[in-house]
Design a protein around this motif. Sequence first.
Motif, PDB file in Angstrom:
ATOM      1  N   VAL A  21       0.838  -1.201   0.000  1.00  0.00           N
ATOM      2  CA  VAL A  21       0.000   0.000   0.000  1.00  0.00           C
ATOM      3  C   VAL A  21       0.875   1.253   0.000  1.00  0.00           C
ATOM      4  N   GLY A  22       1.945   1.227   0.795  1.00  0.00           N
ATOM      5  CA  GLY A  22       2.849   2.369   0.863  1.00  0.00           C
ATOM      6  C   GLY A  22       3.593   2.620  -0.440  1.00  0.00           C
ATOM      7  N   ARG A  23       3.869   1.552  -1.185  1.00  0.00           N
ATOM      8  CA  ARG A  23       4.644   1.688  -2.423  1.00  0.00           C
ATOM      9  C   ARG A  23       3.785   1.927  -3.660  1.00  0.00           C
ATOM     10  N   LEU A  24       2.507   1.567  -3.588  1.00  0.00           N
ATOM     11  CA  LEU A  24       1.690   1.543  -4.802  1.00  0.00           C
ATOM     12  C   LEU A  24       0.483   2.451  -4.747  1.00  0.00           C
TER      13      LEU A  24
ATOM     14  N   SER B  53      -9.836  -3.769  -6.192  1.00  0.00           N
ATOM     15  CA  SER B  53      -9.011  -3.102  -5.183  1.00  0.00           C
ATOM     16  C   SER B  53      -7.641  -3.759  -5.116  1.00  0.00           C
ATOM     17  N   LEU B  54      -6.704  -3.041  -4.539  1.00  0.00           N
ATOM     18  CA  LEU B  54      -5.357  -3.573  -4.353  1.00  0.00           C
ATOM     19  C   LEU B  54      -5.407  -4.825  -3.469  1.00  0.00           C
ATOM     20  N   ARG B  55      -6.264  -4.805  -2.478  1.00  0.00           N
ATOM     21  CA  ARG B  55      -6.412  -5.966  -1.583  1.00  0.00           C
ATOM     22  C   ARG B  55      -6.868  -7.195  -2.373  1.00  0.00           C
ATOM     23  N   GLU B  56      -7.862  -6.997  -3.259  1.00  0.00           N
ATOM     24  CA  GLU B  56      -8.366  -8.114  -4.066  1.00  0.00           C
ATOM     25  C   GLU B  56      -7.272  -8.641  -4.999  1.00  0.00           C
TER      26      GLU B  56
END
Length: 172
Positions: free
Chosen positions: A110-113, A130-133
């Motif tokens: 999350v911090g990098r993207l 989502s990034l999580r998915e």
Amino acid sequence: MAAKDNIVLIGMPGAGKSTLGIVLAKIMNYDFVDADLVIQSQCDKTLQKLIDACGPEGFIQVENQILSDIRASKAIIATGGSAVYSDEAMRHLTEIGTVVYLKISYEQLVGRLSDFQERGVVLKGGIGMSLRELYDERLPLYERYAEVTVDVDDLSITAAARKVADALEKGV
């Protein structure tokens, strides 16, 4: 049959495959191949333009073809994060090299993207994914293909590259 003398880096977008790959190539005295740049060069389009033009499935087909055709020796091959969607390509890469999974936690990702929607990231679930998915979908694929797994959380690029080199010396 080609010698299995390459190192193939897989992992999430933002895990450091391209940047770490360059440093690792210097440490190990190998060539460096960035699969994303090979795709862009052969298709004469940025990854995002290619994804926009072909859709996620079309892009995966293009990526599969190009990765399946890579011929290299003593090279670090940085794949795109979506390479693991292509069985044929991953079989070829496993035949010509040792597959190293650069593992990164979701929190670090999350911090990098923050800009992952604009990064040429293949979202099989569509633009609303989502990034999580994305992370949850790809994690088991990375784990399936990995021959060596290196946790790169909280490491600088150089420290992570050294950790990969050390893991390869012990394991290969």
